[in-house]
Write an enzyme that holds these catalytic residues in place. Structure first.
Site, PDB file in Angstrom:
ATOM      1  N   GLU A 124      -2.550 -82.850  17.716  1.00 34.98           N
ATOM      2  CA  GLU A 124      -1.186 -82.399  17.435  1.00 34.98           C
ATOM      3  C   GLU A 124      -0.467 -83.475  16.638  1.00 34.98           C
ATOM      4  O   GLU A 124      -0.592 -84.669  16.927  1.00 34.98           O
ATOM      5  CB  GLU A 124      -0.371 -82.134  18.710  1.00 34.98           C
ATOM      6  CG  GLU A 124      -0.788 -80.921  19.506  1.00 34.98           C
ATOM      7  CD  GLU A 124       0.103 -80.705  20.737  1.00 34.98           C
ATOM      8  OE1 GLU A 124       1.270 -81.170  20.724  1.00 34.98           O
ATOM      9  OE2 GLU A 124      -0.384 -80.094  21.697  1.00 34.98           O
TER      10      GLU A 124
ATOM     11  N   GLU B 107      -2.612 -83.112  27.380  1.00 31.88           N
ATOM     12  CA  GLU B 107      -1.569 -84.038  27.813  1.00 31.88           C
ATOM     13  C   GLU B 107      -1.340 -84.065  29.325  1.00 31.88           C
ATOM     14  O   GLU B 107      -0.269 -83.725  29.823  1.00 31.88           O
ATOM     15  CB  GLU B 107      -0.248 -83.705  27.113  1.00 31.88           C
ATOM     16  CG  GLU B 107      -0.336 -83.828  25.601  1.00 31.88           C
ATOM     17  CD  GLU B 107       0.984 -83.553  24.902  1.00 31.88           C
ATOM     18  OE1 GLU B 107       1.098 -83.874  23.716  1.00 31.88           O
ATOM     19  OE2 GLU B 107       1.914 -83.023  25.556  1.00 31.88           O
TER      20      GLU B 107
END
Length: 454
Positions: A356, A163
Site C-alpha cells: 500500500e 497490518e
C-alpha cells in the site's frame, strides 16, 4: 537502473471498504458492522453497508482495472461473508462471489493477490473472546484452509494479515477502530502473540493445502516510518535504531511483529520494556510463528525524521512549519519509500513488496466531467522515484500496489478521505477515473521509465 523487468505493478483494496452488501446473501456480521452502529465512532455516522457496492459491481470494476492496464490486484476476503459464524457452517453464496471475482480478474489478465484478513473480524468469534481466545489461531487456520481449498487452483499469491499492529492497537489498545476497546498492556500483548501464531498456522495451512505452487507473505505497516534527518552515518543509525527498538509500552513497534515472524524471536528490548506484561510463550510458539515467507508486504504512507542526539540516542526531528501535507494531514515524505524497504531488507533479508502507498486528496468531478488530481500524480511520482532508488541500492523489491483503486470507506474516517485512482460518487455509484489513473497506466506500461518525463 530502472525497476526490475519482472516487477509487479498493481492496486489494492479491502473487502469491508468496498464490497458493501453487508447483510446480503447469508453474510455474517463483522466487528466493523457492529462498530459503525456505535454513536460517534465513525465520522458523520457513515457505515460500510453499501460502500462502493463492489459486491454487485465487481464486473464493472474489473473492466476498469483492465482499461487502466493494471497487471495485479490485491484484494481481501471477508471472513464472515464465507463463514458467518467465523467457524463451522459455510456460506456458499459468499464463496461463489470470490469464485466469480477471481475468474473475472483472470479473464482480464489481472493477477489476484489475496489477503485473508483485512480487519473485518467475525462478530461471533469476537463474542467468544476474539484474539484473546487461545483457540483463535486454529479458527484462522480453519478459515484459511477453506479459502485455499476453494481458490488455490487459480490463486497463487497469498497474504495472511494486513497490518496486525493496527487492528490490534487501534482496535484493542486505543479503541479508535473496531471493536473499539481499551485493554491493558498484558492482554494486548497476548493478542499480538495469538495473531502471530495465527499467521504461522495460516502459512502452514497454505503450504499444506494449496493446489498450485504459492507465494506467501504477510503485510505490515511501518507506521510512522523512521528515516534519517540527514545522510550522516550517525543519523542513519539513529533512524534504524528507532525503527527496530521497543522503547515505549505499546504494540505499535515494527520489531514486535517482524522479529518473531521473520527471525523466530522477540527482540531483547521487548523483554526490557514490557517486563511482566510479556505474553505467555509456550514451547513451539516461536517456531510456529517463524514460517518461511516469500516476501514481506510493507504499507508505507509517510515517515518521521530521526537524528542522533548529543548522547548518541535517537531523537525525533520535527518537520519545519509549512511542510507539505495530504488531505489526511499526513506529512509528504517520499524518502520513506526508500528507507522503509532498505531498513527491512537489510535486517531480515526477505524480499519486499510495497502493498500500500498513496494519499488522500481533495478530489471532485470538475465541470468538464473529469477529476483532476495533480497532487496525487506528483505525490506518487516522488515516492516511486525513491522506491526505484531503493532497487538501485540492492533492495529486493518485488512489486508496488497503489492504495487504492477506488475511493472507499476509510474506516473511522468514513467517506471523508478519498484515496482512489477512481472517483466514486457514493449516491449514484458512478465511477470516474482520475487523471492519476491514466498517469499510473503510463508508469506501468513503461515499467517506471515514464517517471522521468515531466
Amino acid at each position: 537502473m530502472n525497476f526490475p523487468e519482472n516487477f509487479v505493478w498493481g492496486v489494492a483494496a479491502a473487502a469491508y471498504q468496498i464490497e458493501g452488501a453487508a447483510y446480503d446473501e447469508g453474510k455474517g456480521l463483522s466487528v466493523w458492522d457492529m462498530f459503525c452502529r456505535k454513536p460517534g465512532a465513525v465520522w458523520n455516522g457513515h457505515t460500510g453497508d453499501v460502500a462502493c457496492d463492489h459486491y454487485h459491481r465487481y464486473q464493472e470494476d474489473v473492466a476498469l482495472m483492465k482499461e487502466l492496464g493494471l497487471p495485479a490486484y490485491r484484494l481481501s476476503v471477508s471472513w464472515p461473508r464465507v463463514l458467518p459464524q467465523g467457524v463451522g457452517a459455510v456460506n456458499e453464496k459468499g464463496l461463489d462471489f470470490y469464485d466469480r471475482l477471481i475468474d473475472e480478474l483472470l479473464a482480464a489478465n489481472i493477477t489476484p493477490y489475496v489477503t485473508l484478513f483485512h480487519w473485518d473480524y467475525p462478530l461471533e468469534l469476537f463474542r467468544r473472546g476474539g484474539w484473546l481466545n487461545p483457540d483463535s489461531p486454529e479458527w484462522f487456520a480453519d478459515y484459511t484452509r477453506l479459502m485455499v481449498e476453494r481458490l488455490s487452483d487459480r490463486v497463487r499469491h497469498w497474504m495472511t494479515y494486513n497490518e496486525p499492529r493496527v487492528f490490534v492497537g487501534l482496535g484493542h489498545e486505543i479503541g479508535r477502530h473496531a471493536p473499539g476497546l481499551q485493554f491493558g498492556l498484558p492482554d494486548v500483548l497476548q493478542m499480538c502473540h495469538h495473531v502471530m501464531l495465527s499467521h504461522g498456522r495460516g502459512v502452514q495451512t497454505i503450504r499444506a493445502y494449496s493446489k498450485t505452487p504459492s507465494q506467501v507473505g504477510c503485510v505490515v505497516t511501518t507506521g510512522f516510518q523512521q528515516m534519517p534527518a540527514t545522510n550522516r552515518p550517525e543519523d542513519i543509525e539513529a533512524a534504524r535504531e528507532a525503527m527496530f527498538s521497543i522503547s515505549t509500552p505499546n504494540c505499535f513497534h515494527t520489531a514486535l511483529w517482524l522479529d518473531p515472524i521473520l527471525l523466530g524471536r522477540y527482540p531483547d528490548t521487548a523483554y526490557s520494556t514490557y517486563g511482566d506484561a510479556m505474553p505467555v510463550i509456550h514451547d513451539g510458539d516461536l517456531a510456529t510463528m517463524h514460517q518461511p515467507l516469500d516476501f514481506i508486504g510493507l504499507n508505507i504512507y509517510f515517515g518521521e525524521q530521526y537524528a542522533a542526539g548529543s548522547d548518541g540516542r535517537p531523537e525525533k526531528v520535527p518537520f519545519p512549519a509549512g511542510h507539505p501535507q495530504t488531505a489526511f494531514r499526513w506529512f509528504v515524505t517520499p524518502e520513506a519509500l526508500y528507507w522503509g524497504p532498505k531498513f527491512v531488507y537489510e535486517r531480515y533479508g526477505v524480499p519486499v513488496m510495497i502493498t500500500e502507498n498513496g494519499l488522500s486528496n481533495l478530489d471532485w468531478v470538475s465541470t468538464d466531467g473529469k477529476v483532476h488530481d495533480p497532487q496525487r500524480i506528483d505525490f506518487l511520482r516522488r515516492y516511486l522515484i525513491e522506491l526505484r532508488r531503493a532497487c538501485a541500492d540492492g533492495v529486493d523489491v518485488r512489486g508496488y500496489f497503489q492504495w487504492s483503486i477506488l475511493d472507499n470507506f476509510e474506516w473511522a474516517e468514513g467517506y471523508k478521505e478519498r484515496f482512489g485512482l477512481v472517483h466514486v460518487d457514493y449516491q449514484t455509484q458512478k465511477r470516474t477515473p482520475k487523471d492519476s489513473a491514466f498517469w499510473y497506466k503510463s508508469i506501468i506500461a513503461s515499467n517506471g521509465r515514464a517517471l522521468d518525463e515531466i
